[in-house]
Scaffold this motif. Structure first.
Motif, PDB file in Angstrom:
ATOM      1  N   ASP A   7       0.943  -1.583   0.114  1.00 28.12           N
ATOM      2  CA  ASP A   7      -0.164   0.091   0.106  1.00 28.12           C
ATOM      3  C   ASP A   7       0.644   1.536   0.570  1.00 28.12           C
ATOM      4  O   ASP A   7       0.452   2.087  -1.102  1.00 28.12           O
ATOM      5  N   PHE A   8       2.173   1.013   0.706  1.00 28.18           N
ATOM      6  CA  PHE A   8       2.774   2.820   0.790  1.00 28.18           C
ATOM      7  C   PHE A   8       4.477   2.073   0.269  1.00 28.18           C
ATOM      8  O   PHE A   8       5.051   1.231   1.106  1.00 28.18           O
ATOM      9  N   PHE A   9       4.937   2.564  -0.757  1.00 24.83           N
ATOM     10  CA  PHE A   9       6.264   2.461  -1.122  1.00 24.83           C
ATOM     11  C   PHE A   9       7.393   3.301   0.008  1.00 24.83           C
ATOM     12  O   PHE A   9       7.302   4.216   0.186  1.00 24.83           O
ATOM     13  N   ASN A  10       7.653   2.782   0.080  1.00 22.46           N
ATOM     14  CA  ASN A  10       9.770   3.337   0.810  1.00 22.46           C
ATOM     15  C   ASN A  10       8.918   4.358   1.787  1.00 22.46           C
ATOM     16  O   ASN A  10       9.555   5.214   2.008  1.00 22.46           O
ATOM     17  N   ALA A  11       8.754   3.456   2.860  1.00 22.37           N
ATOM     18  CA  ALA A  11       8.445   4.311   3.713  1.00 22.37           C
ATOM     19  C   ALA A  11       9.611   4.632   5.086  1.00 22.37           C
ATOM     20  O   ALA A  11      10.956   3.581   4.697  1.00 22.37           O
ATOM     21  N   LYS A  12       9.601   5.197   6.285  1.00 26.87           N
ATOM     22  CA  LYS A  12      11.005   5.327   6.831  1.00 26.87           C
ATOM     23  C   LYS A  12      10.468   5.472   8.561  1.00 26.87           C
ATOM     24  O   LYS A  12       9.957   6.328   8.785  1.00 26.87           O
TER      25      LYS A  12
END
Length: 435
Positions: free
Chosen positions: A42-47
């Motif tokens: 659902d969400f890419f490249n989270a930190k």
């Protein structure tokens, strides 16, 4: 509920208490990542910082943790890059395809957000967010309407690109089909599009210097030269006048020559139409435009102002139609030119999206910008959708605004996509609103 969890994660609407995984590890959200509306997490490249260690990767969100298996993510390598599983209810652990047990975070939707969302869904007034619109900042509304204006142009671009494919890659053909469709002015739009797709312009072009032959092919391909379409009370007078028979004879010759097949005349609608919108009149106007070489894409892109574009669309009808609205029924003499409101609609729905779509195709920013400039110059449309938004307190200054509000209603309000709407966002996160 899952979409609310999405919403809370994306906008960092977290509870005041520290975030922790189900096994007690602290979670610090540095960046929620880029929302993905396609296949995959659902969400890419989270930190994130989990127990003080920095992680960069993807986040998957579900209503229940067991949905991980229901959706088959444990067998999909695209989900091996997930670093956190965010859920509303923890009823299972989540394992990736390679057997890694994922950290899970139970995210509680704030009570106020949940309450406001339910209120939006059950409000019978339309649009359900009407109460807060007068209280929103002009900057926020202007920004959202600009986004809607662009989104509507992009949707229309998709329609035009589809027509390009239907026309064998011809942008000239797609422009004519788009123009014809909008000459249907809603009621007959689908019929006009089918008619234009059924019209062999490469063959009509051999007779472009003869308006009578053009009109014969145009009317014939529309099925309007079938005697069945004539009301019985007008048939005898139509034959006595002779124009119907002459057109029909000419079309039959052309149909044999080019192997033409007319569309079904039953597709045309006449009920509750004003006479100036009868298919006969609109097709006669298009025939004149085509004869005068005013239907070409090359001519269109040369028009640098709204005034020039209006001039390109101005047309009239051949002598017979100046005194008729249908075969066999004489009426007051009129040139039957396009009204100012009709020309405005054609500019908004044909000229502007074609300039934008063709500009995108050619990587020509000048054409795209011209499309926006035209919208800002043109008068706003006057229809039930625009009047509804005006009743809610929105200002509609030009056609760009009216197009934005049409997009907002059809793609967000009608589909109850309040979570994706910026006005809906303000409603959901707000604590209270005065009525």
């Amino acid at each position: 509920m899952e979409e609310l969890i999405h919403y809370c994660w994306q906008h960092k609407l977290f509870p005041l208490a520290p975030l922790c995984t189900t096994d007690g590890r602290s979670v610090e959200v540095i960046d929620t990542g880029l929302h993905n509306s396609h296949a995959g997490p659902d969400f890419f490249n989270a930190k994130l910082k989990i127990d003080g260690m920095l992680w960069v990767g993807n986040v998957e969100i579900h209503d229940k943790a067991s949905d991980w298996y229901l959706h088959g993510h444990d067998k999909d390598p695209n989900y091996d890059s997930v670093i956190l599983h965010v859920v509303g209810k923890v009823d299972a652990e989540a394992r990736t395809m390679n057997g890694v047990v994922l950290p899970q975070l139970r995210l509680r939707v704030p009570e106020q957000v949940s309450h406001n969302y339910e209120e939006l869904l059950r409000t019978e007034s339309y649009p359900p967010c009407y109460r807060i619109i007068p209280q929103l900042s002009k900057l926020m509304l202007h920004s959202w309407m600009s986004a809607m204006e662009t989104e509507r142009l992009e949707r229309k671009t998709d329609d035009i690109v589809r027509r390009v494919d239907q026309c064998g890659g011809s942008w000239e053909g797609a422009y004519f089909v788009t123009l014809a469709r909008n000459f249907g002015f809603g009621t007959n739009s689908e019929a006009f599009e089918q008619w234009a797709l059924n019209l062999p312009l490469d063959k009509v072009g051999h007779h472009r210097d003869d308006i009578f032959q053009i009109e014969a092919i145009f009317m014939g391909q529309a099925g309007l030269l079938s005697e069945e379409i004539l009301p019985e009370r007008y048939r005898q007078s139509a034959h006595e006048e002779g124009y119907f028979d002459r057109l029909r004879d000419e079309y039959q010759y052309m149909a044999h020559k080019f192997q033409l097949h007319p569309m079904d005349w039953k597709l045309w609608r006449f009920l509750r139409l004003r006479p100036q919108n009868f298919p006969y009149i609109r097709i006669a106007q298009l025939a004149t435009l085509y004869y005068r070489r005013q239907t070409g894409l090359g001519e269109l892109v040369e028009q640098e102002s709204v005034k020039d574009a209006v001039g390109l669309l101005q047309t009239e009808v051949t002598p017979y139609w100046r005194t008729h609205y249908m075969f066999g029924e004489p009426g007051p003499k009129s040139g039957k030119r396009l009204s100012a409101s009709s020309a405005n609609l054609l500019l908004v729905n044909t000229v502007v999206p074609t300039l934008f779509a063709y500009g995108r195709h050619k990587d020509d920013d000048r054409l795209c910008q011209r499309a926006f400039d035209f919208l800002e110059t043109l008068k706003a449309e006057d229809n039930s959708i625009v009047r509804m938004w005006q009743g809610c307190g929105l200002t509609v200054d030009n056609a760009g605004d009216s197009q934005a509000l049409i997009q907002l209603k059809r793609e967000y309000c009608d589909k109850r996509e309040c979570i994706r709407c910026r006005i809906g966002y303000e409603y959901l996160k707000g604590k209270s609103f005065s009525i």
